[in-house]
Design a protein around this motif. Structure first.
Motif, mmCIF file in Angstrom:
data_model
loop_
_atom_site.group_PDB
_atom_site.id
_atom_site.type_symbol
_atom_site.label_atom_id
_atom_site.label_comp_id
_atom_site.label_asym_id
_atom_site.label_seq_id
_atom_site.Cartn_x
_atom_site.Cartn_y
_atom_site.Cartn_z
ATOM 1 N N VAL A 36 0.836 -1.203 0.000
ATOM 2 C CA VAL A 36 0.000 0.000 0.000
ATOM 3 C C VAL A 36 0.873 1.256 0.000
ATOM 4 O O VAL A 36 0.631 2.197 -0.762
ATOM 5 C CB VAL A 36 -0.957 0.013 1.218
ATOM 6 C CG1 VAL A 36 -1.611 1.367 1.397
ATOM 7 C CG2 VAL A 36 -1.996 -1.071 1.076
ATOM 8 N N VAL A 37 1.904 1.266 0.831
ATOM 9 C CA VAL A 37 2.790 2.431 0.912
ATOM 10 C C VAL A 37 3.512 2.639 -0.414
ATOM 11 O O VAL A 37 3.586 3.762 -0.923
ATOM 12 C CB VAL A 37 3.789 2.285 2.077
ATOM 13 C CG1 VAL A 37 4.855 3.361 2.025
ATOM 14 C CG2 VAL A 37 3.052 2.318 3.412
ATOM 15 N N LYS A 38 4.035 1.575 -1.010
ATOM 16 C CA LYS A 38 4.742 1.688 -2.291
ATOM 17 C C LYS A 38 3.821 2.183 -3.393
ATOM 18 O O LYS A 38 4.208 3.034 -4.204
ATOM 19 C CB LYS A 38 5.349 0.339 -2.685
ATOM 20 C CG LYS A 38 6.530 -0.050 -1.848
ATOM 21 C CD LYS A 38 7.028 -1.435 -2.239
ATOM 22 C CE LYS A 38 8.152 -1.893 -1.331
ATOM 23 N NZ LYS A 38 8.592 -3.264 -1.668
ATOM 24 N N ARG A 39 2.597 1.653 -3.419
ATOM 25 C CA ARG A 39 1.632 2.108 -4.434
ATOM 26 C C ARG A 39 1.318 3.591 -4.260
ATOM 27 O O ARG A 39 1.234 4.323 -5.237
ATOM 28 C CB ARG A 39 0.338 1.296 -4.350
ATOM 29 C CG ARG A 39 0.466 -0.099 -4.854
ATOM 30 C CD ARG A 39 -0.819 -0.889 -4.578
ATOM 31 N NE ARG A 39 -0.678 -2.263 -4.912
ATOM 32 C CZ ARG A 39 -1.139 -2.804 -6.038
ATOM 33 N NH1 ARG A 39 -1.769 -2.063 -6.919
ATOM 34 N NH2 ARG A 39 -0.961 -4.091 -6.282
ATOM 35 N N ARG A 40 1.164 4.029 -3.031
ATOM 36 C CA ARG A 40 0.855 5.440 -2.768
ATOM 37 C C ARG A 40 2.018 6.329 -3.196
ATOM 38 O O ARG A 40 1.822 7.374 -3.814
ATOM 39 C CB ARG A 40 0.546 5.632 -1.284
ATOM 40 C CG ARG A 40 0.303 7.052 -0.878
ATOM 41 C CD ARG A 40 -0.975 7.591 -1.481
ATOM 42 N NE ARG A 40 -1.161 8.943 -1.018
ATOM 43 C CZ ARG A 40 -1.697 9.896 -1.748
ATOM 44 N NH1 ARG A 40 -2.135 9.644 -2.954
ATOM 45 N NH2 ARG A 40 -1.819 11.104 -1.263
ATOM 46 N N ARG A 41 3.241 5.924 -2.864
ATOM 47 C CA ARG A 41 4.414 6.707 -3.254
ATOM 48 C C ARG A 41 4.523 6.801 -4.766
ATOM 49 O O ARG A 41 4.848 7.865 -5.303
ATOM 50 C CB ARG A 41 5.679 6.093 -2.666
ATOM 51 C CG ARG A 41 5.801 6.308 -1.176
ATOM 52 C CD ARG A 41 7.052 5.670 -0.640
ATOM 53 N NE ARG A 41 7.177 5.887 0.794
ATOM 54 C CZ ARG A 41 7.960 5.194 1.574
ATOM 55 N NH1 ARG A 41 8.722 4.227 1.079
ATOM 56 N NH2 ARG A 41 8.009 5.447 2.873
ATOM 57 N N ARG A 42 4.276 5.683 -5.461
ATOM 58 C CA ARG A 42 4.312 5.713 -6.929
ATOM 59 C C ARG A 42 3.269 6.668 -7.471
ATOM 60 O O ARG A 42 3.532 7.442 -8.388
ATOM 61 C CB ARG A 42 4.080 4.311 -7.504
ATOM 62 C CG ARG A 42 5.309 3.460 -7.536
ATOM 63 C CD ARG A 42 5.124 2.221 -8.403
ATOM 64 N NE ARG A 42 4.038 1.359 -7.974
ATOM 65 C CZ ARG A 42 4.161 0.354 -7.120
ATOM 66 N NH1 ARG A 42 5.333 0.069 -6.594
ATOM 67 N NH2 ARG A 42 3.133 -0.382 -6.801
ATOM 68 N N GLN A 43 2.062 6.618 -6.911
ATOM 69 C CA GLN A 43 0.990 7.479 -7.392
ATOM 70 C C GLN A 43 1.316 8.947 -7.156
ATOM 71 O O GLN A 43 1.050 9.791 -8.012
ATOM 72 C CB GLN A 43 -0.349 7.125 -6.730
ATOM 73 C CG GLN A 43 -1.520 7.857 -7.358
ATOM 74 C CD GLN A 43 -1.675 7.552 -8.831
ATOM 75 O OE1 GLN A 43 -1.768 6.395 -9.233
ATOM 76 N NE2 GLN A 43 -1.700 8.579 -9.664
ATOM 77 N N VAL A 44 1.896 9.252 -6.014
ATOM 78 C CA VAL A 44 2.300 10.641 -5.738
ATOM 79 C C VAL A 44 3.323 11.090 -6.774
ATOM 80 O O VAL A 44 3.241 12.196 -7.315
ATOM 81 C CB VAL A 44 2.863 10.785 -4.299
ATOM 82 C CG1 VAL A 44 3.564 12.116 -4.111
ATOM 83 C CG2 VAL A 44 1.741 10.626 -3.274
ATOM 84 N N GLY A 45 4.295 10.234 -7.090
ATOM 85 C CA GLY A 45 5.296 10.562 -8.101
ATOM 86 C C GLY A 45 4.665 10.773 -9.468
ATOM 87 O O GLY A 45 5.013 11.722 -10.186
ATOM 88 N N ILE A 46 3.736 9.900 -9.837
ATOM 89 C CA ILE A 46 3.044 10.047 -11.120
ATOM 90 C C ILE A 46 2.269 11.353 -11.154
ATOM 91 O O ILE A 46 2.308 12.084 -12.154
ATOM 92 C CB ILE A 46 2.102 8.842 -11.366
ATOM 93 C CG1 ILE A 46 2.936 7.590 -11.640
ATOM 94 C CG2 ILE A 46 1.123 9.119 -12.500
ATOM 95 C CD1 ILE A 46 2.137 6.301 -11.599
#
Length: 68
Positions: A36-46
Motif C-alpha cells: 500500500v505504501v509503495k503504491r501510494r508513493r508511486r501514485q504521488v510521483g506520477i
C-alpha cells in the motif's frame, strides 16, 4: 517493531497470504502494508510528473525542481 492486536477477516487474510505467497499471517499483513505504501508513493510521483511539479530530467541529474 511494534506488536499490535487487531481483528482481521480470515478470508481476506487468506487471500493476502496467497497473493504474497506467505505462510504466516504477520508476514502477509506486513507485505500488504508495504505494498500500500509503495503504491501510494508511486501514485504521488506520477501525479507530480503529470502536474509538472517533478521533471524526469531533475531525477536523472539528482536535483530537485524549485516550483516556488
Amino acid at each position: 517493531m511494534a506488536r499490535t492486536v487487531i481483528d482481521l477477516d480470515e478470508a481476506t487474510v487468506a487471500e493476502v497470504m496467497e497473493i504474497f505467497g506467505t505462510t504466516v499471517k504477520a508476514q502477509a499483513v506486513r507485505a500488504a502494508l508495504e505494498d500500500v505504501v509503495k503504491r501510494r508513493r508511486r501514485q504521488v510521483g506520477i501525479d507530480m510528473l503529470k502536474s509538472g511539479e517533478l521533471l524526469i530530467e531533475d531525477q536523472k541529474a539528482g536535483t530537485e525542481t524549485d516550483t516556488a
